[in-house]
Design a protein around this motif. Sequence first.
Motif, short mmCIF file in Angstrom:
data_model
loop_
_atom_site.label_atom_id
_atom_site.label_comp_id
_atom_site.label_asym_id
_atom_site.label_seq_id
_atom_site.Cartn_x
_atom_site.Cartn_y
_atom_site.Cartn_z
N LYS A 1 0.93 -0.76 0.15
CA LYS A 1 -0.02 -0.21 -0.12
C LYS A 1 0.67 1.86 0.47
N MET A 2 2.13 0.86 0.23
CA MET A 2 2.63 2.12 -0.04
C MET A 2 3.42 2.37 -1.41
N MET A 3 3.30 1.35 -1.81
CA MET A 3 3.75 2.49 -4.08
C MET A 3 1.70 2.34 -3.89
N THR A 4 1.15 1.75 -3.62
CA THR A 4 0.08 2.54 -4.05
C THR A 4 -0.03 3.87 -3.92
N THR A 5 -0.05 4.39 -2.92
CA THR A 5 -0.02 5.36 -2.26
C THR A 5 0.99 6.74 -2.96
N TYR A 6 2.00 5.86 -3.11
CA TYR A 6 2.90 7.06 -3.81
C TYR A 6 1.99 7.36 -5.48
N VAL A 7 1.55 6.09 -6.05
CA VAL A 7 1.25 6.24 -7.43
C VAL A 7 0.39 7.18 -6.94
N ALA A 8 -0.43 6.97 -6.75
CA ALA A 8 -2.26 7.95 -6.23
C ALA A 8 -1.41 9.00 -6.44
N LEU A 9 -0.36 9.44 -5.45
CA LEU A 9 0.21 11.01 -5.01
C LEU A 9 1.14 11.28 -6.65
N LEU B 1 -6.91 15.62 -4.42
CA LEU B 1 -7.45 14.34 -3.10
C LEU B 1 -8.82 14.78 -3.08
N ASP B 2 -9.36 15.85 -3.46
CA ASP B 2 -10.91 16.02 -3.20
C ASP B 2 -11.75 14.71 -4.07
N THR B 3 -11.03 14.08 -5.37
CA THR B 3 -11.34 13.41 -6.13
C THR B 3 -12.73 12.35 -6.25
N GLY B 4 -14.05 12.11 -6.37
CA GLY B 4 -14.46 11.07 -5.29
C GLY B 4 -14.45 9.41 -6.05
N LEU B 5 -14.16 8.42 -5.24
CA LEU B 5 -13.55 6.84 -5.95
C LEU B 5 -15.30 6.87 -5.10
N VAL B 6 -15.74 5.35 -6.30
CA VAL B 6 -16.50 4.94 -6.21
C VAL B 6 -16.56 3.11 -5.70
N VAL B 7 -16.90 3.20 -4.71
CA VAL B 7 -16.83 1.05 -4.02
C VAL B 7 -17.37 0.68 -5.20
N SER B 8 -16.56 -0.97 -5.73
CA SER B 8 -16.96 -1.49 -6.63
C SER B 8 -17.34 -2.98 -6.22
N GLN B 9 -18.75 -3.88 -6.33
CA GLN B 9 -18.72 -5.37 -6.35
C GLN B 9 -17.02 -5.67 -6.06
N ARG B 10 -16.42 -5.60 -6.95
CA ARG B 10 -14.63 -6.53 -6.58
C ARG B 10 -14.26 -6.01 -5.16
N ALA B 11 -14.07 -4.17 -5.14
CA ALA B 11 -13.41 -3.91 -3.34
C ALA B 11 -14.95 -4.77 -2.44
N PHE B 12 -15.85 -4.39 -2.98
CA PHE B 12 -16.93 -4.49 -1.45
C PHE B 12 -15.90 -6.39 -1.66
N ARG B 13 -16.05 -7.76 -2.23
CA ARG B 13 -15.88 -8.80 -1.92
C ARG B 13 -14.02 -9.07 -1.71
N LEU C 1 -6.58 7.44 1.32
CA LEU C 1 -5.38 7.44 1.32
C LEU C 1 -4.98 6.40 3.17
N LYS C 2 -5.77 7.51 3.61
CA LYS C 2 -5.96 7.62 5.01
C LYS C 2 -5.85 6.35 5.80
N MET C 3 -6.66 5.90 4.96
CA MET C 3 -7.50 4.39 5.74
C MET C 3 -7.03 3.57 5.32
N ILE C 4 -6.20 3.22 3.39
CA ILE C 4 -5.57 2.23 3.60
C ILE C 4 -3.52 2.40 4.09
N MET C 5 -3.31 3.71 4.65
CA MET C 5 -2.31 3.77 5.26
C MET C 5 -2.51 3.49 6.60
N VAL C 6 -3.34 3.88 7.34
CA VAL C 6 -3.63 3.93 8.98
C VAL C 6 -4.49 1.74 9.37
N LYS C 7 -5.90 1.95 8.75
CA LYS C 7 -6.20 0.95 8.60
C LYS C 7 -6.21 -0.52 8.08
#
Length: 497
Positions: free
Chosen positions: A56-64, A74-86, A106-112
């Motif tokens: 998830k460090m690389m996930t954060t790096y790519v997004a930034l 950073l205010d862009t809204g992302l939609v949770v998909s069925q794949r993410a939910f599963r 990004l806060k959720m993946i770096m902490v939780k």
Amino acid sequence: MRIRIPVLAGALALIAGLAPAAAQQVGPTIVVDVASGQVLQSDRGGTPWLPASLTKMMTTYVALRQVRAGRLSLDTGLVVSQRAFRSAPSKMGFRPGTVVTLDNALKMIMVKSANDVSVTIAEGVGGSVEAFAGMMNAEAQRLGMSGTRFINPNGLPGAGQQTTARDMALLARAMMREFPEQAQLWRIPAIRYGNRVMRNPNHLIGRYQGADGFKTGFTCASGFNVVATATRGGRQLIVVVLGATSARGRAETAAGLFERHFVSGGSGIGLDGIANDLSSGPPDIRDQTCRRRGPRGPVYIEAGEELDAEPVAAAHTADPGNLSYAQMMAQQQSRTARPGTRPTALAAMPGAVVSLLGPYRPSTDPVPVFIGSRAPATPPAGPALASAGNRAVTLPAAAPANVTVAPTPPAAAIAPAAGAIRGGAAPAAAIPVRHGAIAPTGAPMMLNGALPPERPATAPPRPAQRAAPATRQNRAANANRQTPRPAQRPQRPAAQP
């Protein structure tokens, strides 16, 4: 009968309650100075390993990087998909269709370390998990992470996914140097979502002096991994520990490496001088990490990342991941002590624990996160008067010609003034008004929640009050009132016989 010396030495070690020297090693480790990039210590730094949630460090790096390129914000809204939910835990559990901003994600993946939110980021930024994994690998290649390959954005097990301690230190250093304004992402002690508070599983944050990052990871196959950073005396270090067999063990080992290298020099080589092993794959240490002996035989403990208060094992335990750094050093000292020398007090006391982690004292309160494209509604920040009735009266921005703006009074002066208004003792000119509020000259301004001034004679009458219940007295009083009676009906003629 002959007994070979190595066999005899191993047997004596087991009788004494000490594991063989080879079993005392955790996975690869590396220590790097952030400013210079100098490697201070490397133990198998180029050995392939499973990254787990360090991915998830690389996930954060790519997004930034995409935010900096202007492709999203950073205010862009992302939609949770069925794949993410599963996705498998650990996760937030958002329903499909839920919207979360990139900043909160990004806060959720770096902490939780939420796996479902990582998939949401991948799909929102790259279009799909597979396309985003290609972006991750492209960035890894650009940075020189030759021993790393990603197949997903969250680090869940999969064929071909691997990294090295050297590459993880390289990635952490790149994130710190390229995005210093985002340092909060990797140093948050906890996040709060509604009534849920989720603490960072990095046991160094809030417990080790100077700890200021970075990310943990765990699967049974990879063990307990951590990329940690700490600053002391103006010097910042990166420590990577891979393959510890407990959450507490990885934190104690990292803290011990910090302690050693904050006061010592380095090897004199850079990260480029550490060669990655490209000829082998990462090991699977599931049996060492998750296998525990239960009342009915060995069992596997899967939820290792959730063990926040795991106790430190006794000094005679053969599991190196459960030992504190001080215990490992004491065992090593007791083995290498020359005959006739007196061991230290720590080495002479089996079970003694000298932890380098203090009590939990987070530097900040839990950082709130939320779902939706906007933050929860807050009161407007315009000029308004606070009231006891919890209402705000917004006044015009510009003052008319016949009004004056009152200066800002101290907070303590407002309450007595309000009380004076209720008693009718304060003149209109003495009423304090907050800065920005407009007070008409010569006219009193009523604070919300205070009693109104006396009504003028021309004021309209008050509405009729509710009738009191009927009693013997008020029935008699009503009888004496001269009220018009309804006209009587004409009497019918009497019936004829």
